[in-house]
Write an enzyme that holds these catalytic residues in place. Structure first.
Site, PDB file in Angstrom:
ATOM      1  N   LEU A  74      35.908  45.159  45.602  1.00  0.00           N
ATOM      2  CA  LEU A  74      36.350  45.792  46.845  1.00  0.00           C
ATOM      3  C   LEU A  74      37.593  45.141  47.449  1.00  0.00           C
ATOM      4  O   LEU A  74      37.974  45.463  48.576  1.00  0.00           O
ATOM      5  CB  LEU A  74      35.204  45.816  47.861  1.00  0.00           C
ATOM      6  CG  LEU A  74      33.962  46.577  47.393  1.00  0.00           C
ATOM      7  CD1 LEU A  74      32.861  46.496  48.439  1.00  0.00           C
ATOM      8  CD2 LEU A  74      34.290  48.025  47.062  1.00  0.00           C
ATOM      9  N   HIS A  76      41.585  44.527  47.936  1.00  0.00           N
ATOM     10  CA  HIS A  76      42.730  45.434  47.910  1.00  0.00           C
ATOM     11  C   HIS A  76      43.802  44.928  46.944  1.00  0.00           C
ATOM     12  O   HIS A  76      44.055  43.727  46.887  1.00  0.00           O
ATOM     13  CB  HIS A  76      43.353  45.536  49.306  1.00  0.00           C
ATOM     14  CG  HIS A  76      42.462  46.183  50.303  1.00  0.00           C
ATOM     15  ND1 HIS A  76      41.481  45.491  50.979  1.00  0.00           N
ATOM     16  CD2 HIS A  76      42.404  47.462  50.744  1.00  0.00           C
ATOM     17  CE1 HIS A  76      40.848  46.319  51.790  1.00  0.00           C
ATOM     18  NE2 HIS A  76      41.388  47.522  51.668  1.00  0.00           N
ATOM     19  N   MET A 112      40.881  35.841  49.265  1.00  0.00           N
ATOM     20  CA  MET A 112      40.229  36.014  47.967  1.00  0.00           C
ATOM     21  C   MET A 112      41.184  35.704  46.824  1.00  0.00           C
ATOM     22  O   MET A 112      40.772  35.178  45.786  1.00  0.00           O
ATOM     23  CB  MET A 112      39.646  37.423  47.825  1.00  0.00           C
ATOM     24  CG  MET A 112      38.501  37.705  48.793  1.00  0.00           C
ATOM     25  SD  MET A 112      37.237  36.406  48.859  1.00  0.00           S
ATOM     26  CE  MET A 112      36.689  36.326  47.173  1.00  0.00           C
ATOM     27  N   GLU A 113      42.464  35.998  47.011  1.00  0.00           N
ATOM     28  CA  GLU A 113      43.452  35.667  45.994  1.00  0.00           C
ATOM     29  C   GLU A 113      43.570  34.153  45.838  1.00  0.00           C
ATOM     30  O   GLU A 113      43.635  33.645  44.711  1.00  0.00           O
ATOM     31  CB  GLU A 113      44.801  36.298  46.358  1.00  0.00           C
ATOM     32  CG  GLU A 113      44.850  37.801  46.185  1.00  0.00           C
ATOM     33  CD  GLU A 113      44.073  38.606  47.224  1.00  0.00           C
ATOM     34  OE1 GLU A 113      43.870  39.802  46.998  1.00  0.00           O
ATOM     35  OE2 GLU A 113      43.661  38.049  48.269  1.00  0.00           O
ATOM     36  N   ASP A 127      37.911  24.550  30.371  1.00  0.00           N
ATOM     37  CA  ASP A 127      38.056  25.132  29.042  1.00  0.00           C
ATOM     38  C   ASP A 127      38.900  24.252  28.125  1.00  0.00           C
ATOM     39  O   ASP A 127      38.559  24.054  26.958  1.00  0.00           O
ATOM     40  CB  ASP A 127      38.679  26.525  29.143  1.00  0.00           C
ATOM     41  CG  ASP A 127      38.871  27.156  27.786  1.00  0.00           C
ATOM     42  OD1 ASP A 127      37.891  27.233  27.011  1.00  0.00           O
ATOM     43  OD2 ASP A 127      40.009  27.566  27.473  1.00  0.00           O
TER      44      ASP A 127
END
EC number: 4.6.1.17
Length: 160
Positions: A74, A76, A112-113, A127
């Site tokens: 959700l 953008h 969120m970015e 990793d």
């Protein structure tokens, strides 16, 4: 508490931000990667078999921040203007503090970015180093700072 990602029927929806004016948005998020002091020294000295761990992780964090709407349903799609990933290496604690800063002139925040960028940079460190140390930990993913929009400035207090 008001959850604005749900409509009156409880269905998940993308929040409509079309009525908002674009403002400069900034967010800084962090993640902590824990490891043995020996592994941290090898990373610092560029002695890892897979190459420049922090350089590759920086690129992964930048790419992840730009791909956030593909990963978080959700969120953008935003025209991000700047992403920076930097590190604090603490030899005594055996930790790398990853910090991701995102800026955009947008109608919604870039938290969120920044969180996605910090998280994926940390995962990339794991990793690239897991062959040398299986006990690496990732944690303490958090928003440190945000500004822009009507909610103003948020700054995480030390120890919070």
């Amino acid at each position: 508490m008001n959850f604005n990602h749900f409509d009156e029927s409880g269905n998940a929806v993308m929040v409509d931000v079309s009525h908002k004016q674009p403002t400069l948005r900034t967010a800084v998020a962090a993640a902590r990667v824990g490891m043995s002091p020996e592994l941290l020294a090898a990373i610092r000295e560029g002695g890892m078999a897979k190459g420049d761990v922090l350089g590759v992780a920086r690129l992964a964090g930048i790419m992840a921040a730009k791909k956030t709407p593909d990963l978080i349903p959700l969120s953008h799609p935003l025209a991000i203007h700047s992403v920076a990933v930097d590190y604090e290496l603490d030899s005594g604690a055996g930790t790398i503090q990853v910090r991701c800063t995102v800026r955009a002139l947008e109608r919604t925040g870039v938290e969120m970015e920044a969180m996605t960028g910090a998280s994926l940079a940390a995962l990339t460190i794991y990793d690239m180093c897991k062959g040398s140390d299986k006990s690496i930990t990732i944690g303490d993913i958090r928003l440190l700072y945000k500004e822009g929009g009507k909610s103003g400035v948020y700054r995480r207090e030390e120890g919070q």
